[in-house]
Design an enzyme around this catalytic site. Structure first.
Site, PDB file in Angstrom:
ATOM      1  N   CYS A 129      -5.013   6.960   2.963  1.00  0.00           N
ATOM      2  CA  CYS A 129      -3.600   6.573   3.289  1.00  0.00           C
ATOM      3  C   CYS A 129      -3.225   5.306   2.638  1.00  0.00           C
ATOM      4  O   CYS A 129      -3.853   5.055   1.382  1.00  0.00           O
ATOM      5  CB  CYS A 129      -3.516   6.387   4.924  1.00  0.00           C
ATOM      6  SG  CYS A 129      -4.578   4.995   5.537  1.00  0.00           S
ATOM      7  N   ASN A 167      -5.268   1.982   4.731  1.00  0.00           N
ATOM      8  CA  ASN A 167      -6.667   2.224   5.005  1.00  0.00           C
ATOM      9  C   ASN A 167      -7.075   1.422   6.599  1.00  0.00           C
ATOM     10  O   ASN A 167      -8.048   1.095   6.610  1.00  0.00           O
ATOM     11  CB  ASN A 167      -7.873   2.027   4.026  1.00  0.00           C
ATOM     12  CG  ASN A 167      -9.317   2.492   4.200  1.00  0.00           C
ATOM     13  OD1 ASN A 167     -10.243   1.843   3.934  1.00  0.00           O
ATOM     14  ND2 ASN A 167      -9.326   3.541   4.997  1.00  0.00           N
ATOM     15  N   CYS A 182      -5.024   2.479   9.712  1.00  0.00           N
ATOM     16  CA  CYS A 182      -4.302   3.282  10.594  1.00  0.00           C
ATOM     17  C   CYS A 182      -4.860   4.689  10.619  1.00  0.00           C
ATOM     18  O   CYS A 182      -5.796   5.097  11.154  1.00  0.00           O
ATOM     19  CB  CYS A 182      -2.861   3.153  10.577  1.00  0.00           C
ATOM     20  SG  CYS A 182      -2.154   1.569  11.008  1.00  0.00           S
ATOM     21  N   ARG A 183      -4.170   5.709   9.454  1.00  0.00           N
ATOM     22  CA  ARG A 183      -4.494   7.136   9.557  1.00  0.00           C
ATOM     23  C   ARG A 183      -5.910   7.513   8.814  1.00  0.00           C
ATOM     24  O   ARG A 183      -6.609   8.068   9.510  1.00  0.00           O
ATOM     25  CB  ARG A 183      -3.259   7.680   8.566  1.00  0.00           C
ATOM     26  CG  ARG A 183      -1.949   7.723   9.228  1.00  0.00           C
ATOM     27  CD  ARG A 183      -0.966   7.839   8.453  1.00  0.00           C
ATOM     28  NE  ARG A 183      -0.560   6.894   7.571  1.00  0.00           N
ATOM     29  CZ  ARG A 183      -0.001   6.931   6.494  1.00  0.00           C
ATOM     30  NH1 ARG A 183       0.933   7.836   6.584  1.00  0.00           N
ATOM     31  NH2 ARG A 183       0.234   5.618   5.482  1.00  0.00           N
ATOM     32  N   SER A 184      -6.119   6.846   7.762  1.00  0.00           N
ATOM     33  CA  SER A 184      -7.399   7.507   7.190  1.00  0.00           C
ATOM     34  C   SER A 184      -8.489   6.780   7.849  1.00  0.00           C
ATOM     35  O   SER A 184      -9.728   7.828   7.920  1.00  0.00           O
ATOM     36  CB  SER A 184      -7.508   6.980   5.621  1.00  0.00           C
ATOM     37  OG  SER A 184      -7.442   5.652   5.280  1.00  0.00           O
ATOM     38  N   ASP A 217       3.486   7.645   8.907  1.00  0.00           N
ATOM     39  CA  ASP A 217       2.714   6.376   9.004  1.00  0.00           C
ATOM     40  C   ASP A 217       3.113   5.441  10.353  1.00  0.00           C
ATOM     41  O   ASP A 217       4.422   5.339  10.587  1.00  0.00           O
ATOM     42  CB  ASP A 217       3.702   5.397   7.786  1.00  0.00           C
ATOM     43  CG  ASP A 217       3.066   3.988   7.684  1.00  0.00           C
ATOM     44  OD1 ASP A 217       2.640   3.696   8.574  1.00  0.00           O
ATOM     45  OD2 ASP A 217       3.145   3.601   6.710  1.00  0.00           O
TER      46      ASP A 217
HETATM   47  P1  4NP Z   1      -1.941   3.306   6.959  1.00  0.00           P
HETATM   48  O1  4NP Z   1      -0.803   2.459   7.664  1.00  0.00           O
HETATM   49  O2  4NP Z   1      -1.622   3.631   5.650  1.00  0.00           O
HETATM   50  O3  4NP Z   1      -2.088   4.281   7.842  1.00  0.00           O
HETATM   51  O4  4NP Z   1      -3.322   2.311   7.162  1.00  0.00           O
HETATM   52  C1  4NP Z   1      -0.127   1.222   7.242  1.00  0.00           C
HETATM   53  C2  4NP Z   1      -0.877   0.061   7.130  1.00  0.00           C
HETATM   54  C3  4NP Z   1      -0.501  -1.133   6.697  1.00  0.00           C
HETATM   55  C4  4NP Z   1       0.786  -0.999   6.124  1.00  0.00           C
HETATM   56  C5  4NP Z   1       1.374   0.279   5.919  1.00  0.00           C
HETATM   57  C6  4NP Z   1       0.995   1.389   6.438  1.00  0.00           C
HETATM   58  N1  4NP Z   1       1.264  -2.135   5.455  1.00  0.00           N
HETATM   59  O5  4NP Z   1       2.565  -2.039   5.040  1.00  0.00           O
HETATM   60  O6  4NP Z   1       0.931  -3.097   5.458  1.00  0.00           O
END
Ligand code: 4NP
Length: 156
Positions: free
Chosen positions: A8, A11, A13-15, A123
């Site tokens: 993702c 790294n 939340c989703r992955s 997201d």
């Molecule tokens: P992820 O979520 O891609 O599922 O880990 C996010 C975590 C942090 C950010 C964006 C999405 N950020 O902009 O910091």
């Protein structure tokens, strides 16, 4: 060994959620000797950080512990070493192609979902708690389809 990498943006939340969900499924099927699971982000914002507290909380409520995971950035080497490189959305799919060039290993993870016709696991970072439940619903469904694909392809 079949190697699976979930990817993702951050790294956190989703992955890592997908890593935890899929690893548990692999353990339940006694396939840890055959399937290795990891996750990474396409950006370096959260390198070395544990998963977001909201992601950890939602996962714990479904019996999945993400607390030991730490953020890292996807590399060119990952694209060589992993057999499945599964992007959580189209943006990260494109980011991966930017890192390693086009490859049939790089796919949208939701391609393996039966219940969800979407391309993207949305997201959840800037949204509410419900976003994390939706992420888990999608990931649990696609994980079942992914495991079936691996078992078929590798006769496991
Ligand atoms: P992820 O979520 O891609 O599922 O880990 C996010 C975590 C942090 C950010 C964006 C999405 N950020 O902009 O910091």
């Amino acid at each position: 060994m079949v190697r699976v990498l979930f990817v993702c943006l951050g790294n956190i939340c989703r992955s890592p959620t997908a890593e935890g969900v899929f690893r548990k499924l692999v353990q339940e099927h006694d396939l840890e000797q055959h399937i290795e699971v990891d996750s990474a982000g396409t950006h370096a914002y959260h390198v070395n950080q544990p998963p977001d507290q909201r992601a950890q909380g939602a996962a714990v409520r479904r019996g999945i512990d993400l607390s030991s995971l730490r953020g890292r950035k996807a590399t060119m080497q990952d694209l060589e070493e992993f057999d499945y490189v599964l992007a959580m959305d189209r943006e990260n799919y494109q980011n991966l192609i930017g890192i390693g060039g086009a490859s049939e290993k790089i796919e949208l993870f939701l391609r393996y979902s039966q219940r969800f016709d979407d391309d993207d696991v949305p997201d959840p970072y800037y949204g509410g708690a419900n976003g994390f439940e939706q992420v888990l619903d999608m990931i649990q469904d696609a994980s079942a389809g992914l495991l079936a694909d691996i078992r078929r392809r590798y006769s496991l």
